[in-house]
Design an enzyme around this catalytic site. Structure first.
Site, mmCIF file in Angstrom:
data_model
loop_
_atom_site.group_PDB
_atom_site.id
_atom_site.type_symbol
_atom_site.label_atom_id
_atom_site.label_comp_id
_atom_site.label_asym_id
_atom_site.label_seq_id
_atom_site.Cartn_x
_atom_site.Cartn_y
_atom_site.Cartn_z
ATOM 1 C CD GLU A 32 -14.899 36.922 12.184
ATOM 2 O OE1 GLU A 32 -14.240 36.209 11.400
ATOM 3 O OE2 GLU A 32 -15.190 36.578 13.350
ATOM 4 C CD GLU A 63 -11.817 33.828 11.783
ATOM 5 O OE1 GLU A 63 -12.740 34.074 12.579
ATOM 6 O OE2 GLU A 63 -11.906 32.949 10.889
ATOM 7 C CG PHE A 86 -13.869 34.384 20.919
ATOM 8 C CD1 PHE A 86 -14.168 34.335 22.277
ATOM 9 C CD2 PHE A 86 -14.872 34.743 20.031
ATOM 10 C CE1 PHE A 86 -15.441 34.651 22.739
ATOM 11 C CE2 PHE A 86 -16.149 35.054 20.483
ATOM 12 C CZ PHE A 86 -16.428 35.012 21.841
ATOM 13 C CG PHE A 89 -11.990 32.103 16.599
ATOM 14 C CD1 PHE A 89 -12.410 31.016 17.348
ATOM 15 C CD2 PHE A 89 -12.887 33.137 16.395
ATOM 16 C CE1 PHE A 89 -13.693 30.946 17.870
ATOM 17 C CE2 PHE A 89 -14.177 33.071 16.912
ATOM 18 C CZ PHE A 89 -14.578 31.982 17.652
ATOM 19 C CG HIS A 132 -15.989 30.594 21.984
ATOM 20 N ND1 HIS A 132 -16.343 29.316 21.633
ATOM 21 C CD2 HIS A 132 -16.300 31.380 20.922
ATOM 22 C CE1 HIS A 132 -16.869 29.322 20.408
ATOM 23 N NE2 HIS A 132 -16.846 30.565 19.965
#
Length: 334
Positions: A32, A63, A86, A89, A132
């Site tokens: 991304e 993802e 990150f 995720f 995050h």
């Protein structure tokens, strides 16, 4: 060999990726905001201009889809690098990561290999809150089938990335945001290092003694290598001589270097930005206890408490291990 230039960690990573892409048409990068934007942590800056959209590929925010596609491409002989923006995720695509990427070679009886690199950003210290800001090294290291890489300097980052792309097994390459050399997220002193222009590899499973010492062994990785070195400099003024070991990879893990150091110093401090329970700190301590218990006189762990990472700067600072915490732990084992 004298090296006249210094690179940030992000530039060192990009340089290694660019070299591998020039030498092997099967290497490509997907994620991304990695094409036009160049990666939000500068992980692909400048690569689109040279290699184009066919090999530097922006993907939808799915993802599950693109990590699954990377696994399939790897099994067909390509060498994808897939960026999970990150590490937090990972849960969205855990089936693709652990039940496919990590297991397919084993479950196929070795008839397929999965030569892919999963890159991902880790770490806090900039108020990005609980979803995050984690490191989660231990989560990936705990699950068999993946090699886990965590560089702390530009020199190490380049050599480890070359090795990761060439490896025939899946590699999880975890870079700390604070070390990348971003203008909006300044690095501590230390990650920007001399880096040779020529390609080179750093073998997995070989820790680096970043500072030699005789009074205490400090074992860590990533951002906290630099915090440990800062702590060691302060402690040296008090006459306490610390040895600082940068693990560099968790899988494979260089237990031998750690044990050899503890046999010399007798005192062990393990520092980790990951959570304290069920993680790296416990693994290192137990490894030393199993192999060198007679040499171990005292031990301390410095790690993130088992709480979600706070958003408020004051609270995040409170839970994040700092150089002062490392100093205190070393004093406690004297």
């Amino acid at each position: 060999m004298t090296v006249d230039r210094e690179l940030t960690m992000s530039r060192a990573v990009v340089e290694a990726i660019g070299t591998e892409m020039r030498e092997n048409d099967e290497v490509f990068y997907m994620g991304e905001d990695v094409a036009d934007y160049g990666g939000i942590f500068d992980s692909t800056q400048g690569l689109l201009e040279e290699f184009g959209y066919d090999r530097i590929m922006d993907v939808p925010i799915s993802e599950t889809a693109y990590l699954g596609a990377a696994v399939g491409a790897a099994q067909q002989g390509m060498r994808p690098i897939a960026e999970l923006m990150f590490v937090d995720f990972f849960g969205v695509a855990m089936d693709q990561i652990y039940n496919q990427m990590a297991k397919n070679t084993y479950m196929s009886g070795g008839s397929v290999s999965v030569p892919m690199v999963l890159t991902t950003a880790v770490g806090g210290t900039y108020s990005d809150a609980a979803q995050h800001s984690q490191t989660l090294y231990g989560t990936f290291a705990h699950l068999p089938g993946m090699k886990v890489v965590v560089p702390s300097t530009a020199y190490d980052a380049k050599g480890l990335m070359h090795n990761a792309i060439r490896d025939d097994d899946p590699v999880v390459y975890m870079y700390h945001k604070r070390l990348m050399g971003l203008g909006w997220l300044p690095s501590p002193t230390g990650p920007k290092t001399p880096v040779p222009e020529a390609e080179y590899t750093i073998p997995f499973g070989r820790a680096d003694v970043k500072r030699e010492g005789a009074d205490a062994t400090v074992v860590t990785l990533g951002l906290h290598v630099h915090r440990a070195l800062d702590a060691a400099a302060t402690l040296a003024e008090e006459g306490i001589d610390c040895e600082v070991i940068d693990l560099r990879t968790l899988v494979p893990l260089d237990r031998e270097t750690v044990i050899e150091s503890v046999e010399k110093t007798g005192r062990l401090v393990v520092v980790d930005e990951d959570y304290r329970s069920f993680g790296l700190t416990g693994e290192i301590v137990s490894s030393v206890a199993e192999e060198a218990l007679d040499a171990l006189e005292a031990v301390e762990r410095v790690a993130m408490p088992d709480v979600p990472i706070p958003y408020a700067r004051e609270l995040e600072t409170e839970v994040m291990p700092a150089a002062a915490d490392i100093e205190a732990a070393v004093r406690n084992v004297q």
